[in-house]
Scaffold this motif. Sequence first.
Motif, PDB file in Angstrom:
ATOM      1  N   TYR A 354      40.379  51.102  30.233  1.00 29.88           N
ATOM      2  CA  TYR A 354      40.533  49.671  29.968  1.00 29.88           C
ATOM      3  C   TYR A 354      41.384  49.501  28.715  1.00 29.88           C
ATOM      4  O   TYR A 354      40.877  49.531  27.597  1.00 29.88           O
ATOM      5  N   SER A 355      42.678  49.325  28.909  1.00 28.41           N
ATOM      6  CA  SER A 355      43.574  49.231  27.762  1.00 28.41           C
ATOM      7  C   SER A 355      44.626  48.161  28.024  1.00 28.41           C
ATOM      8  O   SER A 355      44.360  47.199  28.751  1.00 28.41           O
ATOM      9  N   ALA A 356      45.818  48.311  27.453  1.00 32.73           N
ATOM     10  CA  ALA A 356      46.850  47.286  27.614  1.00 32.73           C
ATOM     11  C   ALA A 356      47.156  47.048  29.080  1.00 32.73           C
ATOM     12  O   ALA A 356      47.531  45.941  29.481  1.00 32.73           O
ATOM     13  N   LEU A 357      47.031  48.075  29.905  1.00 32.16           N
ATOM     14  CA  LEU A 357      46.973  47.947  31.352  1.00 32.16           C
ATOM     15  C   LEU A 357      45.705  48.647  31.801  1.00 32.16           C
ATOM     16  O   LEU A 357      45.371  49.719  31.307  1.00 32.16           O
ATOM     17  N   GLU A 358      45.012  48.047  32.744  1.00 36.24           N
ATOM     18  CA  GLU A 358      43.832  48.699  33.306  1.00 36.24           C
ATOM     19  C   GLU A 358      44.312  49.796  34.253  1.00 36.24           C
ATOM     20  O   GLU A 358      45.221  49.575  35.067  1.00 36.24           O
ATOM     21  N   ALA A 384      54.243  43.364  41.508  1.00 37.93           N
ATOM     22  CA  ALA A 384      55.328  42.439  41.174  1.00 37.93           C
ATOM     23  C   ALA A 384      55.595  41.446  42.290  1.00 37.93           C
ATOM     24  O   ALA A 384      56.100  40.341  42.048  1.00 37.93           O
ATOM     25  N   THR A 385      55.269  41.812  43.537  1.00 36.81           N
ATOM     26  CA  THR A 385      55.493  40.902  44.665  1.00 36.81           C
ATOM     27  C   THR A 385      54.193  40.339  45.237  1.00 36.81           C
ATOM     28  O   THR A 385      54.208  39.678  46.273  1.00 36.81           O
ATOM     29  N   GLY A 397      52.020  46.683  37.115  1.00 37.70           N
ATOM     30  CA  GLY A 397      51.184  47.672  37.766  1.00 37.70           C
ATOM     31  C   GLY A 397      51.476  47.862  39.238  1.00 37.70           C
ATOM     32  O   GLY A 397      52.352  47.210  39.823  1.00 37.70           O
ATOM     33  N   PHE A 398      50.694  48.746  39.840  1.00 31.86           N
ATOM     34  CA  PHE A 398      50.964  49.148  41.219  1.00 31.86           C
ATOM     35  C   PHE A 398      49.764  49.881  41.797  1.00 31.86           C
ATOM     36  O   PHE A 398      48.824  50.244  41.089  1.00 31.86           O
ATOM     37  N   VAL A 399      49.826  50.095  43.108  1.00 27.06           N
ATOM     38  CA  VAL A 399      48.894  50.955  43.832  1.00 27.06           C
ATOM     39  C   VAL A 399      49.688  52.159  44.315  1.00 27.06           C
ATOM     40  O   VAL A 399      50.778  52.009  44.876  1.00 27.06           O
ATOM     41  N   ARG A 400      49.121  53.338  44.125  1.00 29.08           N
ATOM     42  CA  ARG A 400      49.805  54.575  44.512  1.00 29.08           C
ATOM     43  C   ARG A 400      48.797  55.466  45.229  1.00 29.08           C
ATOM     44  O   ARG A 400      47.795  55.874  44.640  1.00 29.08           O
ATOM     45  N   ILE A 415      45.508  53.183  40.675  1.00 27.35           N
ATOM     46  CA  ILE A 415      45.787  51.749  40.614  1.00 27.35           C
ATOM     47  C   ILE A 415      45.977  51.371  39.154  1.00 27.35           C
ATOM     48  O   ILE A 415      45.140  51.695  38.303  1.00 27.35           O
ATOM     49  N   LEU A 416      47.067  50.691  38.873  1.00 23.95           N
ATOM     50  CA  LEU A 416      47.390  50.290  37.509  1.00 23.95           C
ATOM     51  C   LEU A 416      47.608  48.786  37.504  1.00 23.95           C
ATOM     52  O   LEU A 416      48.369  48.263  38.328  1.00 23.95           O
TER      53      LEU A 416
END
Length: 474
Positions: A354-358, A384-385, A397-400, A415-416
């Motif tokens: 849990y930081s600048a981005l989770e 982004a979309t 962020g994104f899912v990978r 996941i970010l």
Amino acid sequence: MTTADPVLACDLAVIGSGPGGYRAAVLGALRGLSVVIIEKADWGGCCLNRGCVPKKDWYHTARLMAAQAHFAGRGLDGPLRADLGRAWAHQRRVVDGIRTRYLDYLHHLKVTRLDGHARFLDPQHLSVAHPDRPAQRVRADHVIIATGGQAQIPAPFKAIPGKVLTTDMLFDAPPPPGERVAVIGSGVVATEFAYIFSQLGRQVTWLARSPMLRRLPLSRPARDALTQALARQGLHLRSGIGFEAITVTDDDVRLHLTGDETLAVDWVCLGTGRRPHTEGLALEQAGIRTDDRGFIRRNGQLQTDVPHIYAIGDVACEWMTANHALAEATTVIGHIRDGQARHLDPLRVPMVVYSALELARLGMDETMAEDTGHEPAVGFAAFATSPSALGQDDTEGFVRLIADMDTGALLGGEILGAQAGELIHLLSLAPDRDTALAWIARGVFNHPSRTEEILNAAETLAGKWGLGDRVFGP
């Protein structure tokens, strides 16, 4: 203690009331076992009182502060101002309320609570000592050791109230005065508190010997995205730092670094890791061994050298997360109650920063997959979309997803971004990793929602790597 002293007999004795111990006691009682749970300090353990719960409370406040960058565009005027002291009081109220409900539920389930310090007399018997009353003797058919961990304080540091604080101490008393804070460490806890303090009005200097999150198996895109998000908040980890000495005065704390550099701050927060807590348990009386790092030895079913005694959570698991303690508690109760010899893969337990981005992840990364003979295929979807993320002004962020190219088995996921810690659970719910992507692809999702990006990543992976039949069905 004499043989005439009364003995409290039970099916299961749990030592420690943190997330693993509490989960084991509750689930054991729900499965029909008579349960005694023993706690020598604060009910709820580190997680409730000095860890996950109060930290997550602060993190929510920090995210509200960060979100104000978009307020004007949403028609909201006026800046927010953070007050760390009042934030501390808020988490204390939350913790106190949770603890009350926690104890009420144990009472409702008829779990016997014992305050005091437990130690083994032999493999079947415990003595629970309390300063205000005679020791209580407990005989248990099964014992779960869930005593957690304690702060690791490396040289040359030493804990000094108000000046040099471990993260345990941080929640024992209101935060010290002074805006200049040095956060020491590069692991999950230090990465989280560096961000939280920066959003709650402190000037953060972040120092460590090692690179950020070195032990976590993160992809390069995830690591880079988190580093960039921290940098936008003015946070830069200075790694490779050596600490020669510290000097504490009434006015400040001076850190003497290698290379004759000295930094002055108002106080220091040590996020330098934890070590297993086994002191005073008299493990040798039960025939239980620890390894060279102090973790209790155990087998694949989480049994110690004594088969009816189990060890879970930080006292035995090198990952030292509440998530692992909770998952291990479930595994152990299944073994005790039904003889289920289920093996728990620690990599399949979610890990969240849990930081600048989770940031949340589970399973293998590409390197691990290749090392174990898999040919990894990657599916990607960016927030982004995402209509949901766009509506929240929070599109980073994104899912990978990582799958086996031959079988379509889900090997891991990352996941970010916002709510990553909630979304990651969708990757762990399928009965097995072989069918996990098919479960996702056949799911019904709310729209608009961030969870749709998990579906998009699974579908993209299937299409890109020719796994359509395995994911969508023939």
